[in-house]
Scaffold this motif. Structure first.
Motif, PDB file in Angstrom:
ATOM      1  N   ARG A 264       0.836  -1.207   0.000  1.00 41.28           N
ATOM      2  CA  ARG A 264       0.000   0.000   0.000  1.00 41.28           C
ATOM      3  C   ARG A 264       0.875   1.263   0.000  1.00 41.28           C
ATOM      4  N   THR A 265       1.994   1.174   0.713  1.00 41.91           N
ATOM      5  CA  THR A 265       2.878   2.356   0.833  1.00 41.91           C
ATOM      6  C   THR A 265       3.619   2.645  -0.472  1.00 41.91           C
ATOM      7  N   PHE A 266       4.168   1.574  -1.063  1.00 44.58           N
ATOM      8  CA  PHE A 266       4.985   1.767  -2.275  1.00 44.58           C
ATOM      9  C   PHE A 266       4.143   1.476  -3.518  1.00 44.58           C
ATOM     10  N   GLY A 267       3.319   2.470  -3.867  1.00 46.06           N
ATOM     11  CA  GLY A 267       2.408   2.292  -4.988  1.00 46.06           C
ATOM     12  C   GLY A 267       3.126   2.085  -6.311  1.00 46.06           C
ATOM     13  N   GLU A 268       4.376   2.586  -6.415  1.00 50.44           N
ATOM     14  CA  GLU A 268       5.119   2.485  -7.676  1.00 50.44           C
ATOM     15  C   GLU A 268       5.739   1.099  -7.866  1.00 50.44           C
ATOM     16  N   VAL A 269       5.656   0.275  -6.836  1.00 50.55           N
ATOM     17  CA  VAL A 269       6.252  -1.072  -6.915  1.00 50.55           C
ATOM     18  C   VAL A 269       5.148  -2.116  -7.060  1.00 50.55           C
ATOM     19  N   GLN A 270       5.315  -2.995  -8.029  1.00 52.29           N
ATOM     20  CA  GLN A 270       4.342  -4.084  -8.211  1.00 52.29           C
ATOM     21  C   GLN A 270       4.731  -5.250  -7.302  1.00 52.29           C
ATOM     22  N   PHE A 271       3.878  -5.542  -6.339  1.00 51.94           N
ATOM     23  CA  PHE A 271       4.120  -6.684  -5.458  1.00 51.94           C
ATOM     24  C   PHE A 271       3.386  -7.898  -6.022  1.00 51.94           C
ATOM     25  N   ILE A 272       4.045  -9.027  -6.068  1.00 52.69           N
ATOM     26  CA  ILE A 272       3.409 -10.266  -6.530  1.00 52.69           C
ATOM     27  C   ILE A 272       3.786 -11.391  -5.571  1.00 52.69           C
ATOM     28  N   GLY A 273       2.792 -12.102  -5.086  1.00 56.24           N
ATOM     29  CA  GLY A 273       3.062 -13.266  -4.243  1.00 56.24           C
ATOM     30  C   GLY A 273       3.060 -14.516  -5.103  1.00 56.24           C
ATOM     31  N   VAL A 274       3.998 -15.400  -4.872  1.00 55.46           N
ATOM     32  CA  VAL A 274       4.012 -16.680  -5.583  1.00 55.46           C
ATOM     33  C   VAL A 274       3.842 -17.789  -4.544  1.00 55.46           C
ATOM     34  N   VAL A 275       2.809 -18.564  -4.708  1.00 54.31           N
ATOM     35  CA  VAL A 275       2.492 -19.609  -3.730  1.00 54.31           C
ATOM     36  C   VAL A 275       3.308 -20.846  -4.048  1.00 54.31           C
ATOM     37  N   TYR A 276       4.076 -21.273  -3.066  1.00 55.62           N
ATOM     38  CA  TYR A 276       4.990 -22.401  -3.290  1.00 55.62           C
ATOM     39  C   TYR A 276       4.484 -23.620  -2.529  1.00 55.62           C
ATOM     40  N   GLU A 277       4.284 -24.711  -3.228  1.00 57.16           N
ATOM     41  CA  GLU A 277       3.878 -25.982  -2.629  1.00 57.16           C
ATOM     42  C   GLU A 277       2.611 -25.863  -1.802  1.00 57.16           C
ATOM     43  N   ASP A 278       1.607 -25.272  -2.355  1.00 52.98           N
ATOM     44  CA  ASP A 278       0.309 -25.234  -1.688  1.00 52.98           C
ATOM     45  C   ASP A 278      -0.776 -25.124  -2.755  1.00 52.98           C
ATOM     46  N   ASP A 279      -2.010 -25.486  -2.371  1.00 46.86           N
ATOM     47  CA  ASP A 279      -3.050 -25.495  -3.396  1.00 46.86           C
ATOM     48  C   ASP A 279      -3.926 -24.238  -3.318  1.00 46.86           C
ATOM     49  N   GLU A 280      -4.824 -24.144  -4.279  1.00 41.85           N
ATOM     50  CA  GLU A 280      -5.601 -22.919  -4.423  1.00 41.85           C
ATOM     51  C   GLU A 280      -6.567 -22.719  -3.251  1.00 41.85           C
ATOM     52  N   ALA A 281      -7.216 -23.801  -2.827  1.00 45.25           N
ATOM     53  CA  ALA A 281      -8.221 -23.670  -1.768  1.00 45.25           C
ATOM     54  C   ALA A 281      -7.585 -23.162  -0.477  1.00 45.25           C
ATOM     55  N   ARG A 282      -6.461 -23.746  -0.125  1.00 45.06           N
ATOM     56  CA  ARG A 282      -5.789 -23.330   1.116  1.00 45.06           C
ATOM     57  C   ARG A 282      -5.263 -21.904   0.990  1.00 45.06           C
TER      58      ARG A 282
ATOM     59  N   MET B  32       2.896 -26.598   6.840  1.00 41.93           N
ATOM     60  CA  MET B  32       2.808 -26.357   5.393  1.00 41.93           C
ATOM     61  C   MET B  32       3.167 -24.909   5.060  1.00 41.93           C
ATOM     62  N   SER B  33       3.817 -24.762   3.950  1.00 45.44           N
ATOM     63  CA  SER B  33       4.140 -23.407   3.538  1.00 45.44           C
ATOM     64  C   SER B  33       2.926 -22.808   2.864  1.00 45.44           C
ATOM     65  N   ARG B  34       2.817 -21.547   3.025  1.00 45.93           N
ATOM     66  CA  ARG B  34       1.674 -20.875   2.394  1.00 45.93           C
ATOM     67  C   ARG B  34       2.196 -19.885   1.372  1.00 45.93           C
ATOM     68  N   LEU B  35       1.956 -18.638   1.612  1.00 48.29           N
ATOM     69  CA  LEU B  35       2.490 -17.649   0.673  1.00 48.29           C
ATOM     70  C   LEU B  35       3.969 -17.522   0.957  1.00 48.29           C
ATOM     71  N   THR B  36       4.733 -18.210   0.210  1.00 46.38           N
ATOM     72  CA  THR B  36       6.116 -18.389   0.617  1.00 46.38           C
ATOM     73  C   THR B  36       7.113 -17.570  -0.167  1.00 46.38           C
ATOM     74  N   LEU B  37       6.736 -17.098  -1.293  1.00 45.73           N
ATOM     75  CA  LEU B  37       7.707 -16.431  -2.152  1.00 45.73           C
ATOM     76  C   LEU B  37       7.044 -15.197  -2.723  1.00 45.73           C
ATOM     77  N   ALA B  38       7.620 -14.075  -2.468  1.00 48.30           N
ATOM     78  CA  ALA B  38       7.033 -12.852  -3.002  1.00 48.30           C
ATOM     79  C   ALA B  38       7.979 -12.247  -4.016  1.00 48.30           C
ATOM     80  N   LEU B  39       7.482 -11.906  -5.145  1.00 47.03           N
ATOM     81  CA  LEU B  39       8.291 -11.267  -6.174  1.00 47.03           C
ATOM     82  C   LEU B  39       7.887  -9.808  -6.246  1.00 47.03           C
TER      83      LEU B  39
END
Lengths: 100, 197
Positions: free
Chosen positions: A15-33, B1-8
């Motif tokens: 929210r603070t750094f509007g000029e930066v695109q933050f992207i989370g990448v979910v590692y070893e977990d499924d969509e529902a969780r 279990m890992s959840r949101l583990t990697l942020a780019l």
């Protein structure tokens, strides 16, 4: 858990750094969780699934959480291993912006 | 279990830049396939071979072929896919090396300081052997010199059981040592009586 700990800091920083695109990448977990986690913790940036771990392998991820700071040219200019706090995020963004 | 583990975090980048990453390797990471596409039993065997050359990044000294972790499973799947597409072993190892560095190779390639890993022990062995040979030659030369001085003979005369140092106390000590070592103070048993005449 480290990812739980840093989620609030990442949300605030996004929210603070509007000029930066933050992207989370979910590692070893499924969509529902992931959806349940995001509904509970909240998220101010998009999150992507990585079902075969290809993104993690391409980025050379060893463990979680890891954060990569990528400049406008697509270069990784900083990498941080471990849970982030707001101060660290701010200082790493400043450093990444100053990178040639 | 890992959840949101990697942020780019893409700084000042178009969102598509970072979003584009998941479905394909980074640009330039791997060239066109240099081998023929594999399938069937050969594909299985080569996947296992190359998995055995890759270190599992999240394990303790296990290869990708041996590790049951999901990371290793994913890496093995990528190896398999690349072999099926016709990439050769070196291309595949190079692909993983781009992400994880040389660490990911269980056998470090022979380049740069890695030559030391491969040939360092041999070089140390050869150098050590040289030092030992030099020390042995030096000590035998100085022992020959000392004997020559003690007996007044030439440097080529080596110490033997028949010779004794000129110094009486040293000679007595040598005789005691010979008695302990050989059972006889002169170093050789006395001749039997039948042969004494």
């Amino acid at each position: 858990m480290p990812c739980f700990e840093e989620q609030a800091a990442l949300n605030a920083a996004a929210r603070t750094f509007g000029e930066v695109q933050f992207i989370g990448v979910v590692y070893e977990d499924d969509e529902a969780r992931t959806q349940a986690f995001l509904a509970k913790q909240g998220s101010s940036y998009p999150s992507l699934l990585d079902p075969d771990g290809r993104t993690a392998i391409a980025y050379g991820v060893f463990g979680v959480p890891e954060t990569f700071f990528i400049d406008g040219a697509g270069r990784i200019v900083e990498k941080y291993v471990g849970p982030l706090n707001r101060a660290t995020i701010a200082s790493l963004i400043a450093r990444a912006k100053g990178a040639p | 279990m890992s959840r949101l583990t990697l942020a780019l975090l893409a700084l000042m980048a178009a969102p598509s830049l970072a979003v584009a990453q998941p479905s394909r390797p980074p640009a330039g990471a791997i060239e066109a396939p240099r081998s023929r596409p594999l399938s069937g039993a050969e594909l299985d065997a080569r996947t296992s071979d190359i998995g055995g050359l890759l270190r599992c990044p999240v394990c303790q000294g296990l290869s990708v072929a041996d590790s049951p972790s999901s990371m290793a499973r994913n890496m093995k799947a990528e190896v398999r896919e690349k072999l099926a597409a016709g990439y050769d072993q070196e291309q595949i190892l190079a692909y993983f090396e781009r992400s994880y560095g040389e660490f990911v190779r269980l056998d470090p390639p022979m380049r740069g300081v890695n030559w030391l890993v491969w040939f360092g022990p041999l070089a140390v062995l050869v150098a050590g052997g040289g030092v030992v040979a030099w020390a042995v030659r030096r000590s035998s030369r100085s022992a020959g010199g000392a004997e020559a001085i003690a007996s007044g003979s030439t440097a080529s005369d080596l110490p033997s059981r028949e010779t004794l140092p000129a110094d009486a106390r040293l000679a007595a000590a040598v005789r005691r040592v010979r008695e302990l070592a050989y059972g006889w103070p002169d170093g050789v048993p006395p001749r039997p009586r039948s042969q004494a005449s």
